[in-house]
Design an enzyme around this catalytic site. Structure first.
Site, PDB file in Angstrom:
ATOM      1  N   ARG A  70      29.660  37.695  39.794  1.00  0.00           N
ATOM      2  CA  ARG A  70      31.043  37.898  40.215  1.00  0.00           C
ATOM      3  C   ARG A  70      31.316  38.482  41.525  1.00  0.00           C
ATOM      4  O   ARG A  70      32.237  37.955  42.140  1.00  0.00           O
ATOM      5  CB  ARG A  70      31.508  38.845  39.044  1.00  0.00           C
ATOM      6  CG  ARG A  70      31.760  38.202  37.695  1.00  0.00           C
ATOM      7  CD  ARG A  70      32.152  39.135  36.681  1.00  0.00           C
ATOM      8  NE  ARG A  70      33.513  39.861  36.810  1.00  0.00           N
ATOM      9  CZ  ARG A  70      33.949  40.802  36.191  1.00  0.00           C
ATOM     10  NH1 ARG A  70      32.899  41.321  35.159  1.00  0.00           N
ATOM     11  NH2 ARG A  70      35.009  41.507  36.123  1.00  0.00           N
ATOM     12  N   GLN A 116      44.378  46.876  36.168  1.00  0.00           N
ATOM     13  CA  GLN A 116      43.069  46.940  35.441  1.00  0.00           C
ATOM     14  C   GLN A 116      42.015  46.002  36.109  1.00  0.00           C
ATOM     15  O   GLN A 116      40.842  45.940  35.523  1.00  0.00           O
ATOM     16  CB  GLN A 116      43.460  45.931  34.065  1.00  0.00           C
ATOM     17  CG  GLN A 116      44.356  46.433  33.290  1.00  0.00           C
ATOM     18  CD  GLN A 116      45.076  45.372  32.223  1.00  0.00           C
ATOM     19  OE1 GLN A 116      44.599  45.328  31.074  1.00  0.00           O
ATOM     20  NE2 GLN A 116      46.077  44.631  32.548  1.00  0.00           N
ATOM     21  N   ASN A 117      42.131  45.599  37.342  1.00  0.00           N
ATOM     22  CA  ASN A 117      41.042  44.940  38.185  1.00  0.00           C
ATOM     23  C   ASN A 117      40.322  45.468  38.761  1.00  0.00           C
ATOM     24  O   ASN A 117      40.547  46.776  39.350  1.00  0.00           O
ATOM     25  CB  ASN A 117      42.053  43.637  39.209  1.00  0.00           C
ATOM     26  CG  ASN A 117      43.087  42.887  38.465  1.00  0.00           C
ATOM     27  OD1 ASN A 117      43.009  42.661  37.197  1.00  0.00           O
ATOM     28  ND2 ASN A 117      44.056  42.647  39.266  1.00  0.00           N
ATOM     29  N   HIS A 134      40.282  50.603  35.333  1.00  0.00           N
ATOM     30  CA  HIS A 134      38.833  50.207  34.643  1.00  0.00           C
ATOM     31  C   HIS A 134      37.734  50.320  35.873  1.00  0.00           C
ATOM     32  O   HIS A 134      36.723  49.755  35.793  1.00  0.00           O
ATOM     33  CB  HIS A 134      38.971  48.521  34.435  1.00  0.00           C
ATOM     34  CG  HIS A 134      39.883  48.425  33.131  1.00  0.00           C
ATOM     35  ND1 HIS A 134      40.343  47.318  32.684  1.00  0.00           N
ATOM     36  CD2 HIS A 134      40.324  49.255  32.352  1.00  0.00           C
ATOM     37  CE1 HIS A 134      41.194  47.513  31.638  1.00  0.00           C
ATOM     38  NE2 HIS A 134      41.273  48.505  31.358  1.00  0.00           N
ATOM     39  N   CYS A 142      24.861  56.009  38.300  1.00  0.00           N
ATOM     40  CA  CYS A 142      23.786  56.155  37.533  1.00  0.00           C
ATOM     41  C   CYS A 142      23.685  55.979  35.980  1.00  0.00           C
ATOM     42  O   CYS A 142      24.593  56.684  35.335  1.00  0.00           O
ATOM     43  CB  CYS A 142      22.951  57.361  37.739  1.00  0.00           C
ATOM     44  SG  CYS A 142      21.350  57.801  36.874  1.00  0.00           S
ATOM     45  N   GLY A 206      50.652  39.438  35.523  1.00  0.00           N
ATOM     46  CA  GLY A 206      49.583  38.985  35.442  1.00  0.00           C
ATOM     47  C   GLY A 206      48.352  39.510  34.636  1.00  0.00           C
ATOM     48  O   GLY A 206      47.012  39.581  34.856  1.00  0.00           O
TER      49      GLY A 206
HETATM   50  C1  BV8 Z   1      38.678  52.291  24.958  1.00  0.00           C
HETATM   51  C2  BV8 Z   1      36.315  46.147  33.288  1.00  0.00           C
HETATM   52  C3  BV8 Z   1      38.441  54.035  23.435  1.00  0.00           C
HETATM   53  C4  BV8 Z   1      34.746  45.512  33.251  1.00  0.00           C
HETATM   54  C5  BV8 Z   1      37.559  45.562  31.168  1.00  0.00           C
HETATM   55  C6  BV8 Z   1      43.587  50.291  20.912  1.00  0.00           C
HETATM   56  C7  BV8 Z   1      43.493  51.399  21.726  1.00  0.00           C
HETATM   57  C8  BV8 Z   1      42.435  51.671  22.381  1.00  0.00           C
HETATM   58  C9  BV8 Z   1      41.318  50.663  22.239  1.00  0.00           C
HETATM   59  C10 BV8 Z   1      41.301  49.581  21.794  1.00  0.00           C
HETATM   60  C11 BV8 Z   1      42.782  49.229  21.049  1.00  0.00           C
HETATM   61  N1  BV8 Z   1      42.323  48.221  20.280  1.00  0.00           N
HETATM   62  C12 BV8 Z   1      41.191  47.541  20.823  1.00  0.00           C
HETATM   63  C13 BV8 Z   1      40.503  48.570  21.647  1.00  0.00           C
HETATM   64  C14 BV8 Z   1      39.303  48.354  22.160  1.00  0.00           C
HETATM   65  C15 BV8 Z   1      39.349  47.600  23.230  1.00  0.00           C
HETATM   66  C16 BV8 Z   1      40.157  46.455  23.404  1.00  0.00           C
HETATM   67  O1  BV8 Z   1      41.100  46.620  23.936  1.00  0.00           O
HETATM   68  N2  BV8 Z   1      39.672  45.333  23.094  1.00  0.00           N
HETATM   69  C17 BV8 Z   1      40.542  44.136  23.017  1.00  0.00           C
HETATM   70  C18 BV8 Z   1      39.888  42.846  23.614  1.00  0.00           C
HETATM   71  C19 BV8 Z   1      41.098  43.788  21.648  1.00  0.00           C
HETATM   72  N3  BV8 Z   1      39.555  48.556  24.535  1.00  0.00           N
HETATM   73  C20 BV8 Z   1      38.591  49.237  24.986  1.00  0.00           C
HETATM   74  O2  BV8 Z   1      37.469  49.339  24.704  1.00  0.00           O
HETATM   75  C21 BV8 Z   1      38.910  50.438  26.116  1.00  0.00           C
HETATM   76  N4  BV8 Z   1      38.290  51.446  25.839  1.00  0.00           N
HETATM   77  O3  BV8 Z   1      39.878  52.296  24.626  1.00  0.00           O
HETATM   78  O4  BV8 Z   1      37.941  53.341  24.535  1.00  0.00           O
HETATM   79  C22 BV8 Z   1      37.419  55.324  23.567  1.00  0.00           C
HETATM   80  C23 BV8 Z   1      37.890  56.712  23.295  1.00  0.00           C
HETATM   81  C24 BV8 Z   1      37.135  57.656  23.372  1.00  0.00           C
HETATM   82  C25 BV8 Z   1      35.786  57.602  23.471  1.00  0.00           C
HETATM   83  C26 BV8 Z   1      35.281  56.012  23.461  1.00  0.00           C
HETATM   84  C27 BV8 Z   1      35.914  54.969  23.342  1.00  0.00           C
HETATM   85  C28 BV8 Z   1      38.520  49.805  27.335  1.00  0.00           C
HETATM   86  C29 BV8 Z   1      38.938  48.497  27.809  1.00  0.00           C
HETATM   87  C30 BV8 Z   1      38.405  48.094  29.202  1.00  0.00           C
HETATM   88  C31 BV8 Z   1      37.416  46.993  29.304  1.00  0.00           C
HETATM   89  N5  BV8 Z   1      36.976  46.498  30.400  1.00  0.00           N
HETATM   90  N6  BV8 Z   1      37.280  45.416  32.483  1.00  0.00           N
HETATM   91  C32 BV8 Z   1      34.926  44.275  33.918  1.00  0.00           C
HETATM   92  O5  BV8 Z   1      35.814  43.716  34.328  1.00  0.00           O
HETATM   93  O6  BV8 Z   1      33.761  43.576  33.717  1.00  0.00           O
HETATM   94  S1  BV8 Z   1      38.688  44.664  30.233  1.00  0.00           S
HETATM   95  C33 BV8 Z   1      38.998  43.282  31.147  1.00  0.00           C
HETATM   96  O7  BV8 Z   1      40.179  42.702  30.567  1.00  0.00           O
HETATM   97  C34 BV8 Z   1      39.513  43.262  32.576  1.00  0.00           C
HETATM   98  O8  BV8 Z   1      39.322  44.659  33.092  1.00  0.00           O
HETATM   99  C35 BV8 Z   1      40.925  42.675  32.676  1.00  0.00           C
HETATM  100  O9  BV8 Z   1      41.369  43.207  33.750  1.00  0.00           O
HETATM  101  C36 BV8 Z   1      41.038  43.061  31.376  1.00  0.00           C
HETATM  102  C37 BV8 Z   1      42.509  42.779  30.720  1.00  0.00           C
HETATM  103  O10 BV8 Z   1      42.352  41.132  31.149  1.00  0.00           O
HETATM  104  P1  BV8 Z   1      43.720  40.566  32.046  1.00  0.00           P
HETATM  105  O11 BV8 Z   1      43.558  41.498  33.247  1.00  0.00           O
HETATM  106  O12 BV8 Z   1      44.789  40.508  31.325  1.00  0.00           O
HETATM  107  O13 BV8 Z   1      43.014  39.142  32.482  1.00  0.00           O
HETATM  108  P2  BV8 Z   1      43.214  37.976  31.507  1.00  0.00           P
HETATM  109  O14 BV8 Z   1      42.267  36.779  32.214  1.00  0.00           O
HETATM  110  O15 BV8 Z   1      42.971  38.334  30.314  1.00  0.00           O
HETATM  111  O16 BV8 Z   1      44.708  37.466  31.794  1.00  0.00           O
HETATM  112  C38 BV8 Z   1      45.228  36.883  32.853  1.00  0.00           C
HETATM  113  C39 BV8 Z   1      46.549  36.408  32.752  1.00  0.00           C
HETATM  114  O17 BV8 Z   1      47.015  36.142  34.252  1.00  0.00           O
HETATM  115  C40 BV8 Z   1      46.676  35.312  31.944  1.00  0.00           C
HETATM  116  O18 BV8 Z   1      47.756  35.630  30.868  1.00  0.00           O
HETATM  117  C41 BV8 Z   1      47.268  34.157  32.864  1.00  0.00           C
HETATM  118  O19 BV8 Z   1      48.083  33.391  32.292  1.00  0.00           O
HETATM  119  C42 BV8 Z   1      47.733  35.154  33.919  1.00  0.00           C
HETATM  120  N7  BV8 Z   1      47.825  34.314  35.154  1.00  0.00           N
HETATM  121  C43 BV8 Z   1      46.962  33.567  35.590  1.00  0.00           C
HETATM  122  N8  BV8 Z   1      47.110  33.051  36.821  1.00  0.00           N
HETATM  123  C44 BV8 Z   1      48.457  34.069  37.186  1.00  0.00           C
HETATM  124  C45 BV8 Z   1      48.903  34.618  36.139  1.00  0.00           C
HETATM  125  N9  BV8 Z   1      49.899  35.524  36.094  1.00  0.00           N
HETATM  126  C46 BV8 Z   1      50.542  35.357  37.169  1.00  0.00           C
HETATM  127  N10 BV8 Z   1      50.355  34.676  38.502  1.00  0.00           N
HETATM  128  C47 BV8 Z   1      49.257  33.903  38.503  1.00  0.00           C
HETATM  129  N11 BV8 Z   1      48.775  33.241  39.397  1.00  0.00           N
END
Ligand code: BV8
Length: 263
Positions: A70, A116-117, A134, A142, A206
């Site tokens: 990436r 989030q990026n 994020h 580390c 986005g």
């Molecule tokens: C946490 C970093 C708790 C790494 C990422 C409720 C509350 C809290 C937590 C949860 C909850 N429900 C579920 C959870 C758990 C989990 C979660 O959300 N799971 C989901 C999948 C259900 N959340 C977590 O684990 C979070 N932690 O809450 O911890 C806790 C508390 C105390 C102690 C311990 C734990 C942590 C979440 C962070 C995860 N890390 N990334 C990496 O990047 O490698 S997430 C990853 O997804 C990226 O960061 C990314 O940014 C993020 C979100 O995705 P999007 O940015 O939306 O990207 P995506 O491709 O999905 O969508 C893009 C959109 O753009 C599309 O709709 C597309 O149509 C559109 N698009 C495309 N082109 C264009 C466009 N729009 C406009 N113009 C264009 N040209």
């Protein structure tokens, strides 16, 4: 679309506090693959196989192969017009002439940008008041959180010499300084992000609105009376809840919005 764009532009022009949440979609026009789109990063991998501490514990080399790949794809990517509009609104001059609109920012408009990026393209566009909730793919820390290595360091080499890279302080494994699934966001980031939901206009750009706690912010803002809007290529779970949902490319809509909203 144009009347909705006009409504949003009027709201932004009248606003004193504007909060913007961005996701991978704002970087798509810069050539950065999104996560859940057709050619999304998760298409070939499952999030839980790679972006979790358990995955790293299980196979640090596999996780680093994905991040190193990436980083290689990101190395040639530049901010696009969408990033430059948001940077101008945040009060900094992109300086490269790519965005010719006057900035919206005056001493009465406070802008907070939450991303989030992990690609740092908002950073490269000169965005101010930016919260990278994020983390950054260009920063490492580390894995064993040793005293000096826990805070992290920047390493922009592509490709990395060897995988997994080592912590320069203790010699243990280094990890990407990003927030993985199941990991908590930094408390200071979460606090600032939640505070920023007390705003006049909350704009999400986005994002597929499925990752929490980021995806909950627009609903927090709405509950506090903010005018909420979404710019996204397709409908998301947030589309029905916001006041204005604009479907299209952020790199097209944001410059048009900036022109309409000029003070
Ligand atoms: C946490 C970093 C708790 C790494 C990422 C409720 C509350 C809290 C937590 C949860 C909850 N429900 C579920 C959870 C758990 C989990 C979660 O959300 N799971 C989901 C999948 C259900 N959340 C977590 O684990 C979070 N932690 O809450 O911890 C806790 C508390 C105390 C102690 C311990 C734990 C942590 C979440 C962070 C995860 N890390 N990334 C990496 O990047 O490698 S997430 C990853 O997804 C990226 O960061 C990314 O940014 C993020 C979100 O995705 P999007 O940015 O939306 O990207 P995506 O491709 O999905 O969508 C893009 C959109 O753009 C599309 O709709 C597309 O149509 C559109 N698009 C495309 N082109 C264009 C466009 N729009 C406009 N113009 C264009 N040209």
């Amino acid at each position: 679309m144009s009347d909705q764009l006009g409504v949003l532009a009027d709201r932004i022009r009248a606003a004193r506090r504007l909060t913007i949440l961005t996701g991978a979609g704002i970087s798509a026009a810069s050539g950065v693959p999104t996560f859940r789109g057709e050619d999304g990063l998760w298409r070939r991998h499952r999030a839980e196989d790679l972006a979790t501490p358990e995955a790293f514990e299980r196979n640090p080399r596999l996780v680093w192969e994905w991040y190193d790949w990436r980083r290689g794809k990101l190395a040639g990517c530049r901010p696009n017009a969408g990033h430059h509009v948001i940077a101008a609104w945040s009060g900094s001059d992109p300086g490269d002439g790519s965005y010719r609109g006057r900035t919206l920012v005056t001493d009465r408009l406070k802008v907070v940008v939450i991303t989030q990026n992990v690609d740092d393209l908002h950073v490269r566009a000169g965005t101010r008041n930016l919260i990278r909730i994020h983390g950054s793919i260009w920063e490492l820390s580390c894995w064993d959180t040793c005293a000096k290595g826990a805070a992290g360091w920047r390493d922009e080499r592509v490709p990395l010499d060897d995988l997994p890279p080592r912590c320069p302080h203790c010699g243990g494994f280094a990890r990407p300084a990003v927030v993985w699934f199941g990991e908590a966001l930094r408390t200071d980031h979460l606090r600032v992000a939640l505070e920023a939901t007390a705003c006049d206009v909350f704009l999400t750009v986005g994002t597929s609105a499925v990752v929490y706690p980021a995806a909950g912010l627009v609903h927090d803002a709405r509950r506090q009376g903010a005018f909420t809007a979404e710019i996204n290529l397709e409908a998301t779970p947030a589309s029905a809840a916001v006041d204005v949902a604009l479907q299209g490319g952020a790199e097209v809509i944001l410059p048009r919005l900036a022109e309409l909203a000029r003070l």
